[in-house]
Design a protein around this motif. Sequence first.
Motif, PDB file in Angstrom:
ATOM      1  N   PHE A  11       0.784  -1.187  -0.092  1.00  0.00           N
ATOM      2  CA  PHE A  11       0.016  -0.026   0.136  1.00  0.00           C
ATOM      3  C   PHE A  11       0.865   1.249  -0.030  1.00  0.00           C
ATOM      4  O   PHE A  11       1.593   1.379   1.039  1.00  0.00           O
ATOM      5  CB  PHE A  11      -1.051   0.011   1.401  1.00  0.00           C
ATOM      6  CG  PHE A  11      -1.823  -0.984   1.143  1.00  0.00           C
ATOM      7  CD1 PHE A  11      -3.274  -0.984   0.483  1.00  0.00           C
ATOM      8  CD2 PHE A  11      -1.816  -2.315   1.945  1.00  0.00           C
ATOM      9  CE1 PHE A  11      -4.165  -2.080   0.640  1.00  0.00           C
ATOM     10  CE2 PHE A  11      -2.647  -3.230   1.849  1.00  0.00           C
ATOM     11  CZ  PHE A  11      -3.651  -3.263   1.485  1.00  0.00           C
ATOM     12  N   LYS A  14       4.561   0.961   1.542  1.00  0.00           N
ATOM     13  CA  LYS A  14       4.454   0.159   2.735  1.00  0.00           C
ATOM     14  C   LYS A  14       4.194  -1.259   2.337  1.00  0.00           C
ATOM     15  O   LYS A  14       3.274  -1.624   1.674  1.00  0.00           O
ATOM     16  CB  LYS A  14       3.357   0.339   3.859  1.00  0.00           C
ATOM     17  CG  LYS A  14       3.426  -0.479   5.028  1.00  0.00           C
ATOM     18  CD  LYS A  14       2.187  -0.044   6.004  1.00  0.00           C
ATOM     19  CE  LYS A  14       2.682  -0.790   7.249  1.00  0.00           C
ATOM     20  NZ  LYS A  14       1.730  -1.556   7.660  1.00  0.00           N
ATOM     21  N   VAL A  16       3.259  -4.810   2.551  1.00  0.00           N
ATOM     22  CA  VAL A  16       2.528  -5.732   3.558  1.00  0.00           C
ATOM     23  C   VAL A  16       2.792  -7.237   3.331  1.00  0.00           C
ATOM     24  O   VAL A  16       2.949  -8.106   4.230  1.00  0.00           O
ATOM     25  CB  VAL A  16       0.930  -5.446   3.351  1.00  0.00           C
ATOM     26  CG1 VAL A  16       0.343  -6.410   4.475  1.00  0.00           C
ATOM     27  CG2 VAL A  16       0.787  -3.876   4.001  1.00  0.00           C
ATOM     28  N   SER A  36      -1.270  -9.847  14.963  1.00  0.00           N
ATOM     29  CA  SER A  36      -2.060  -8.605  14.559  1.00  0.00           C
ATOM     30  C   SER A  36      -1.038  -7.876  13.682  1.00  0.00           C
ATOM     31  O   SER A  36       0.050  -7.562  14.100  1.00  0.00           O
ATOM     32  CB  SER A  36      -2.615  -8.096  15.803  1.00  0.00           C
ATOM     33  OG  SER A  36      -3.641  -7.103  15.076  1.00  0.00           O
ATOM     34  N   GLY A  37      -1.536  -7.419  12.329  1.00  0.00           N
ATOM     35  CA  GLY A  37      -0.706  -6.617  11.568  1.00  0.00           C
ATOM     36  C   GLY A  37       0.108  -7.501  10.711  1.00  0.00           C
ATOM     37  O   GLY A  37       0.667  -7.016   9.786  1.00  0.00           O
ATOM     38  N   ALA A  38       0.294  -8.701  10.820  1.00  0.00           N
ATOM     39  CA  ALA A  38       0.979  -9.772   9.836  1.00  0.00           C
ATOM     40  C   ALA A  38       0.669  -9.643   8.515  1.00  0.00           C
ATOM     41  O   ALA A  38       1.664  -9.772   7.694  1.00  0.00           O
ATOM     42  CB  ALA A  38       0.960 -11.139  10.567  1.00  0.00           C
ATOM     43  N   LYS A  40      -2.630 -11.237   7.366  1.00  0.00           N
ATOM     44  CA  LYS A  40      -3.570 -12.229   7.236  1.00  0.00           C
ATOM     45  C   LYS A  40      -4.645 -11.952   6.418  1.00  0.00           C
ATOM     46  O   LYS A  40      -4.870 -12.488   5.630  1.00  0.00           O
ATOM     47  CB  LYS A  40      -3.860 -12.827   8.609  1.00  0.00           C
ATOM     48  CG  LYS A  40      -2.899 -13.323   9.642  1.00  0.00           C
ATOM     49  CD  LYS A  40      -3.644 -14.080  10.676  1.00  0.00           C
ATOM     50  CE  LYS A  40      -4.259 -12.906  11.593  1.00  0.00           C
ATOM     51  NZ  LYS A  40      -3.442 -11.854  12.346  1.00  0.00           N
ATOM     52  N   THR A  41      -5.494 -10.603   6.871  1.00  0.00           N
ATOM     53  CA  THR A  41      -6.600 -10.224   6.196  1.00  0.00           C
ATOM     54  C   THR A  41      -6.242  -9.855   4.788  1.00  0.00           C
ATOM     55  O   THR A  41      -6.930 -10.387   3.961  1.00  0.00           O
ATOM     56  CB  THR A  41      -7.377  -9.128   6.978  1.00  0.00           C
ATOM     57  OG1 THR A  41      -7.485  -9.715   8.197  1.00  0.00           O
ATOM     58  CG2 THR A  41      -8.525  -8.753   6.308  1.00  0.00           C
ATOM     59  N   VAL A  42      -5.128  -9.280   4.701  1.00  0.00           N
ATOM     60  CA  VAL A  42      -4.777  -8.951   3.302  1.00  0.00           C
ATOM     61  C   VAL A  42      -4.585  -9.881   2.086  1.00  0.00           C
ATOM     62  O   VAL A  42      -4.923 -10.093   1.064  1.00  0.00           O
ATOM     63  CB  VAL A  42      -3.567  -7.888   3.332  1.00  0.00           C
ATOM     64  CG1 VAL A  42      -2.809  -7.509   1.975  1.00  0.00           C
ATOM     65  CG2 VAL A  42      -3.780  -6.540   4.181  1.00  0.00           C
ATOM     66  N   HIS A 196      -6.111 -15.868  14.644  1.00  0.00           N
ATOM     67  CA  HIS A 196      -5.058 -15.818  15.589  1.00  0.00           C
ATOM     68  C   HIS A 196      -5.371 -16.589  16.702  1.00  0.00           C
ATOM     69  O   HIS A 196      -4.968 -16.141  17.900  1.00  0.00           O
ATOM     70  CB  HIS A 196      -4.678 -14.112  15.909  1.00  0.00           C
ATOM     71  CG  HIS A 196      -5.740 -13.274  15.942  1.00  0.00           C
ATOM     72  ND1 HIS A 196      -5.605 -11.881  15.586  1.00  0.00           N
ATOM     73  CD2 HIS A 196      -6.803 -13.499  16.712  1.00  0.00           C
ATOM     74  CE1 HIS A 196      -6.775 -11.317  16.040  1.00  0.00           C
ATOM     75  NE2 HIS A 196      -7.507 -12.137  16.642  1.00  0.00           N
TER      76      HIS A 196
HETATM   77  N1  LIG Z   1      -6.401  -0.621   2.753  1.00  0.00           N
HETATM   78  C1  LIG Z   1      -5.054  -0.771   3.449  1.00  0.00           C
HETATM   79  N2  LIG Z   1      -4.304   0.518   3.316  1.00  0.00           N
HETATM   80  C2  LIG Z   1      -3.224   0.548   3.463  1.00  0.00           C
HETATM   81  N3  LIG Z   1      -2.555  -0.305   4.680  1.00  0.00           N
HETATM   82  C3  LIG Z   1      -3.286  -1.367   4.706  1.00  0.00           C
HETATM   83  C4  LIG Z   1      -4.379  -1.713   4.405  1.00  0.00           C
HETATM   84  N4  LIG Z   1      -5.207  -2.930   4.729  1.00  0.00           N
HETATM   85  C5  LIG Z   1      -4.107  -3.173   5.455  1.00  0.00           C
HETATM   86  N5  LIG Z   1      -3.051  -2.485   5.586  1.00  0.00           N
HETATM   87  C6  LIG Z   1      -1.817  -2.757   6.378  1.00  0.00           C
HETATM   88  O1  LIG Z   1      -1.402  -3.829   6.330  1.00  0.00           O
HETATM   89  C7  LIG Z   1      -0.831  -4.580   7.353  1.00  0.00           C
HETATM   90  C8  LIG Z   1      -1.523  -5.915   7.477  1.00  0.00           C
HETATM   91  O2  LIG Z   1      -2.869  -5.975   7.874  1.00  0.00           O
HETATM   92  P1  LIG Z   1      -4.074  -7.026   8.230  1.00  0.00           P
HETATM   93  O3  LIG Z   1      -5.343  -6.502   8.216  1.00  0.00           O
HETATM   94  O4  LIG Z   1      -3.656  -7.907   6.845  1.00  0.00           O
HETATM   95  O5  LIG Z   1      -3.426  -7.492   9.245  1.00  0.00           O
HETATM   96  P2  LIG Z   1      -3.877  -8.826  10.279  1.00  0.00           P
HETATM   97  O6  LIG Z   1      -2.848 -10.028  10.029  1.00  0.00           O
HETATM   98  O7  LIG Z   1      -5.042  -9.320   9.433  1.00  0.00           O
HETATM   99  O8  LIG Z   1      -4.255  -8.454  11.570  1.00  0.00           O
HETATM  100  P3  LIG Z   1      -5.373  -8.628  12.638  1.00  0.00           P
HETATM  101  O9  LIG Z   1      -5.130  -9.950  13.329  1.00  0.00           O
HETATM  102  O10 LIG Z   1      -4.977  -7.643  13.535  1.00  0.00           O
HETATM  103  O11 LIG Z   1      -6.848  -8.802  11.720  1.00  0.00           O
HETATM  104  C9  LIG Z   1      -1.336  -3.549   8.715  1.00  0.00           C
HETATM  105  O12 LIG Z   1      -0.185  -2.951   8.725  1.00  0.00           O
HETATM  106  C10 LIG Z   1      -2.295  -2.588   7.852  1.00  0.00           C
HETATM  107  O13 LIG Z   1      -2.005  -1.422   8.340  1.00  0.00           O
END
Ligand SMILES: Nc1ncnc2c1ncn2[C@@H]1O[C@H](COP(=O)(O)OP(=O)(O)OP(=O)(O)O)[C@@H](O)[C@H]1O
Lengths: 257, 248
Positions: A11, A14, A16, A36-38, A40-42, A196
Amino acid sequence: MIVAKNIHKSFGDKAVLKGIDFVFEKSKTNLIIGRSGAGKTVLLKALVGLIAPTRGEVWYDDIDFYKLDIKAVRKLRKKVGMLFQGNALFDSMSIEDNVRFPLDMFTNMSDKEKSTQVNSVLERVELGGVNNKYPSEISGGMQKRVGIARAIVMEPEYLFCDEPNSGLDPKTALIIDDLIKDITDEKQMTTIINTHDMNSVMEIGENILLLDQGKVVWTGDKDRIIESNNKFIDDFIFASPFLKNMKNKAFGLEQSD
Amino acid sequence: MIKRQFYHLGEYVLWLQKVFSRPEKFKMYYKETIRQIDEIGLGSLKIVFIISVFIGAVTAVQLSYQFGDSLIPTYYIGYALREMEIVELAPTITSLVLAGKIGSSIAAEIGGMRQKEIIDAMEIMGVNTQAYLVLPKIVAAIFSIPMLIIIAAALSIFSGFLAAVSFGDFIPSDFIKGLTSFYDSYTVIIMIIKSFFFSFIIITVSAYHGYFVKGGSIELGKAGTKAVVYSDIFILVFDYLIAQLMMG
Ligand SMILES: Nc1ncnc2c1ncn2[C@@H]1O[C@H](COP(=O)(O)OP(=O)(O)OP(=O)(O)O)[C@@H](O)[C@H]1O
Ligand SMILES: [Mg+2]
């Protein structure tokens, strides 16, 4: 089977996801775990096509997803079910209408066939008798079940679950986990779960990918987790000093502090 | 700033192309359209009724005040009232008010679906969300808003008539003579054309702002405001363009 090949996602500047390679296997509950923030969702959204990766490929069996045009994507999606973290139920529709929506939209089934199918999936998730209630009138655990019922009503080959346990008590969470695992076995789906929750990992972790800062740092299954001596696993699963001690005692490992 | 506006205009046009695609299932779109006619059309009757009655009365009183003692024949006031209502006040004022009522609720509805991942969920099912969420609303609006505007025009002329004869010193027959003089159906055509454009603007501009909403409840509120503000601006711009093209 879904295969991720060298997936990158940034992004702005950055990064990810930094090159994810993994095979999500058929008839298995494949887990994406990590802090959290690893990312996963992305990663899950990149696999399902809600976030386009900057680089890399996603294969659904022999289909290269990001080469498909929008029509082909929509066709493939009839074989995809997804359970959302917030359930994403239609709040102004009854439970029954929620589950029936994909059938109404995409099939030519008769009303009777649709009802039979809806009732059978609702019973499968052990939710008989709430057909006419609305999402706001049932508990979080029940909403999850409705989400699962809606995700599987079209009998998908691929099932995605974003944090299926969030907001549930440990007992209910386990029941939901087992439900997802059993359905995966029955329907031979490729199921990908993003979590998680350590309990889930130990209960249904058949094929696990551990993410840390956008990289795959460990892969394996739940049995190998306990024996593993991976620093990331230790940090993630045995996060508390209490659990670290337990593990060390159980395996006769050296006390580390 | 200007660049941003052009970016949005481009996005809006691209997005509109996706709105106009073939429905997956005609029956579902039909059902949704009927629901929207109920919401947009019937749901707006009351407010249209109230504003038309007042706008008609105020216009009549104002016209009588301006022209009452001049050399202009009194029946001209009836004529002027009719023309103003049909060409300008009924379509434009009604649409501006409807933009506030319908526009903000569409932006909130679709924006809420975006935030709760309901749009994502539908996409994953394979639904063309642009088309399913917007097309029925466009059809419903293009069907109901022109009718509301015709009702508004009729009501406001009638209430203007009542106001003029009850508070001004008008002989009803004089006023009616004015109302029925120099009638040209072209003005009604202009009114209908305007109402088609305005309906389309209200729905698409508002839905666009809801569809791409990000963040949380503050952004959702802002999307509602933007939906109304931009609908209003576009309505006025097109009001001017249509007037220029058809009457200039
Ligand atoms: N749309 C976006 N724009 C910019 N940065 C993003 C976006 N979506 C996610 N990120 C960044 O990507 C990184 C990973 O986010 P993600 O949501 O995948 O984490 P996660 O592993 O799912 O965490 P959690 O367990 O808290 O849900 C984070 O640092 C977040 O700030
Ligand atoms: Mg997440």
